[in-house]
Design a protein around this motif. Structure first.
Motif, PDB file in Angstrom:
ATOM      1  N   GLU A   1       0.816  -1.209   0.000  1.00  0.00           N
ATOM      2  CA  GLU A   1       0.000   0.000   0.000  1.00  0.00           C
ATOM      3  C   GLU A   1       0.853   1.263   0.000  1.00  0.00           C
ATOM      4  O   GLU A   1       1.986   1.273   0.483  1.00  0.00           O
ATOM      5  CB  GLU A   1      -0.923   0.002   1.219  1.00  0.00           C
ATOM      6  CG  GLU A   1      -1.962  -1.105   1.186  1.00  0.00           C
ATOM      7  CD  GLU A   1      -2.811  -1.151   2.450  1.00  0.00           C
ATOM      8  OE1 GLU A   1      -2.240  -0.937   3.548  1.00  0.00           O
ATOM      9  OE2 GLU A   1      -4.027  -1.404   2.350  1.00  0.00           O
TER      10      GLU A   1
ATOM     11  N   TYR B   1       1.159   5.313   1.192  1.00  0.00           N
ATOM     12  CA  TYR B   1       0.728   6.183   2.286  1.00  0.00           C
ATOM     13  C   TYR B   1       1.042   7.646   1.974  1.00  0.00           C
ATOM     14  O   TYR B   1       1.973   7.959   1.225  1.00  0.00           O
ATOM     15  CB  TYR B   1       1.422   5.788   3.584  1.00  0.00           C
ATOM     16  CG  TYR B   1       1.057   4.397   4.041  1.00  0.00           C
ATOM     17  CD1 TYR B   1      -0.127   4.149   4.731  1.00  0.00           C
ATOM     18  CD2 TYR B   1       1.892   3.312   3.765  1.00  0.00           C
ATOM     19  CE1 TYR B   1      -0.472   2.877   5.138  1.00  0.00           C
ATOM     20  CE2 TYR B   1       1.552   2.029   4.174  1.00  0.00           C
ATOM     21  CZ  TYR B   1       0.363   1.822   4.859  1.00  0.00           C
ATOM     22  OH  TYR B   1       0.027   0.554   5.248  1.00  0.00           O
TER      23      TYR B   1
ATOM     24  N   GLN C   1      -1.505   7.174   6.963  1.00  0.00           N
ATOM     25  CA  GLN C   1      -2.738   7.463   6.242  1.00  0.00           C
ATOM     26  C   GLN C   1      -2.593   6.976   4.810  1.00  0.00           C
ATOM     27  O   GLN C   1      -1.635   7.347   4.116  1.00  0.00           O
ATOM     28  CB  GLN C   1      -3.027   8.961   6.228  1.00  0.00           C
ATOM     29  CG  GLN C   1      -3.508   9.534   7.546  1.00  0.00           C
ATOM     30  CD  GLN C   1      -3.867  11.007   7.386  1.00  0.00           C
ATOM     31  OE1 GLN C   1      -3.008  11.860   7.195  1.00  0.00           O
ATOM     32  NE2 GLN C   1      -5.154  11.295   7.447  1.00  0.00           N
ATOM     33  N   LEU C   2      -3.539   6.155   4.358  1.00  0.00           N
ATOM     34  CA  LEU C   2      -3.497   5.678   2.984  1.00  0.00           C
ATOM     35  C   LEU C   2      -3.549   6.850   2.014  1.00  0.00           C
ATOM     36  O   LEU C   2      -4.253   7.834   2.236  1.00  0.00           O
ATOM     37  CB  LEU C   2      -4.655   4.727   2.702  1.00  0.00           C
ATOM     38  CG  LEU C   2      -4.572   3.335   3.341  1.00  0.00           C
ATOM     39  CD1 LEU C   2      -5.853   2.564   3.086  1.00  0.00           C
ATOM     40  CD2 LEU C   2      -3.372   2.556   2.803  1.00  0.00           C
TER      41      LEU C   2
ATOM     42  N   THR D   1      -4.740   6.767  -1.065  1.00  0.00           N
ATOM     43  CA  THR D   1      -5.990   6.750  -1.812  1.00  0.00           C
ATOM     44  C   THR D   1      -6.779   5.486  -1.493  1.00  0.00           C
ATOM     45  O   THR D   1      -6.210   4.482  -1.058  1.00  0.00           O
ATOM     46  CB  THR D   1      -5.718   6.814  -3.330  1.00  0.00           C
ATOM     47  OG1 THR D   1      -6.955   6.737  -4.048  1.00  0.00           O
ATOM     48  CG2 THR D   1      -4.816   5.678  -3.782  1.00  0.00           C
ATOM     49  N   LYS D   2      -8.073   5.551  -1.714  1.00  0.00           N
ATOM     50  CA  LYS D   2      -8.920   4.362  -1.567  1.00  0.00           C
ATOM     51  C   LYS D   2      -8.963   3.556  -2.866  1.00  0.00           C
ATOM     52  O   LYS D   2      -9.495   2.450  -2.889  1.00  0.00           O
ATOM     53  CB  LYS D   2     -10.338   4.783  -1.170  1.00  0.00           C
ATOM     54  CG  LYS D   2     -10.418   5.412   0.214  1.00  0.00           C
ATOM     55  CD  LYS D   2     -11.848   5.804   0.563  1.00  0.00           C
ATOM     56  CE  LYS D   2     -11.910   6.435   1.957  1.00  0.00           C
ATOM     57  NZ  LYS D   2     -13.304   6.867   2.297  1.00  0.00           N
ATOM     58  N   LYS D   3      -8.414   4.116  -3.925  1.00  0.00           N
ATOM     59  CA  LYS D   3      -8.373   3.415  -5.211  1.00  0.00           C
ATOM     60  C   LYS D   3      -7.380   2.253  -5.132  1.00  0.00           C
ATOM     61  O   LYS D   3      -6.445   2.281  -4.335  1.00  0.00           O
ATOM     62  CB  LYS D   3      -7.966   4.374  -6.325  1.00  0.00           C
ATOM     63  CG  LYS D   3      -8.954   5.520  -6.553  1.00  0.00           C
ATOM     64  CD  LYS D   3      -8.457   6.433  -7.652  1.00  0.00           C
ATOM     65  CE  LYS D   3      -9.406   7.610  -7.853  1.00  0.00           C
ATOM     66  NZ  LYS D   3     -10.698   7.178  -8.405  1.00  0.00           N
TER      67      LYS D   3
ATOM     68  N   TYR E   1      -1.146   0.668  -6.073  1.00  0.00           N
ATOM     69  CA  TYR E   1      -0.156   0.137  -5.144  1.00  0.00           C
ATOM     70  C   TYR E   1       1.253   0.236  -5.731  1.00  0.00           C
ATOM     71  O   TYR E   1       1.445   0.596  -6.899  1.00  0.00           O
ATOM     72  CB  TYR E   1      -0.461  -1.331  -4.818  1.00  0.00           C
ATOM     73  CG  TYR E   1      -1.858  -1.582  -4.326  1.00  0.00           C
ATOM     74  CD1 TYR E   1      -2.212  -1.313  -3.011  1.00  0.00           C
ATOM     75  CD2 TYR E   1      -2.841  -2.072  -5.187  1.00  0.00           C
ATOM     76  CE1 TYR E   1      -3.505  -1.543  -2.547  1.00  0.00           C
ATOM     77  CE2 TYR E   1      -4.140  -2.299  -4.743  1.00  0.00           C
ATOM     78  CZ  TYR E   1      -4.457  -2.029  -3.422  1.00  0.00           C
ATOM     79  OH  TYR E   1      -5.744  -2.245  -2.972  1.00  0.00           O
TER      80      TYR E   1
END
Length: 217
Positions: A185, A187, A199-200, A202-204, A207
């Motif tokens: 992921e 961040y 904190q990520l 994006t939610k998409k 990667y």
């Protein structure tokens, strides 16, 4: 004349060898900011408002593309090669002179190995930037302390602001070291080498795509 010599040197630095195995090219030295310094210059960016994350040390003036060779093998010791395949970003096509900084940190965020920068990637395809470059981790895996992690910081040049910026980062912990492909992921910056506030980006489903090879005598 001295001017001509200097001009020739600059031309040679900027010359791109199209026969090179990877689709990458060198980039001249630019201003690279210490972690936290960038946030002071980009106060309008909400993600830069966080404090207390990142490493206390400054980035040296490294030219992207100065990767290190594999260490000599030792009996019953493992070495790790990580191929950075590609990174997925929604604005991949807009990133200028993108490259990766790879480091190995302990739980306190202190460097365990020399920091390495990939060459600049020039191949962009849809939402991906392709690197296809190998990173040789500069310590035998068995000698890495508990809690260590390998960090990948994606950087790109911002011409309007005149500096190289960290856009996002990813990391791989010791229990994730296994031969074969791995997807990790991304961040939001600033890079949190202590891994306390993540904190990520994006939610998409975007990667960092890697492939690991273990070498053992």
């Amino acid at each position: 004349m001295p001017f001509c010599t200097s001009h020739s040197v600059i031309n040679s630095i900027l010359t791109y060898n199209r026969d090179f195995a990877f689709d990458v090219q060198p980039v001249p030295l630019r201003r690279i900011l210490a972690p936290g310094e960038e946030e002071n210059l980009e106060v309008e960016e909400e993600e830069d408002a966080a404090t207390g994350a990142g490493s206390p040390e400054s980035f040296p003036n490294r030219v992207p593309g100065t990767l290190l060779p594999r260490l000599p093998s030792e009996p019953r010791m493992s070495l790790l090669t990580i191929k950075i395949d590609k990174i997925g970003l929604k604005d991949a096509g807009q990133c200028i002179d993108p490259y990766m900084t790879v480091s190995v940190k302990d739980l306190s965020g202190i460097d365990l190995n020399p920091v390495q920068d990939t060459p600049v990637a020039t191949r962009k395809e849809d939402t991906y930037i392709h690197f296809s470059v190998d990173i040789e981790i500069q310590r035998h895996i068995e000698r890495l302390p508990k809690g260590a992690a390998i960090f990948f910081e994606f950087k790109h040049y911002k011409p309007k602001k005149g500096f190289t910026s960290t856009k996002c980062f990813a990391f791989m912990e010791m229990d994730e070291i296994k031969p074969g492909p791995i997807v990790i992921e991304l961040y939001k910056k600033p890079t949190d080498f202590k891994r306390k506030t993540l904190q990520l980006l994006t939610k998409k489903p975007l990667y960092l795509h890697l492939h690991q090879t273990l070498h053992k005598d």
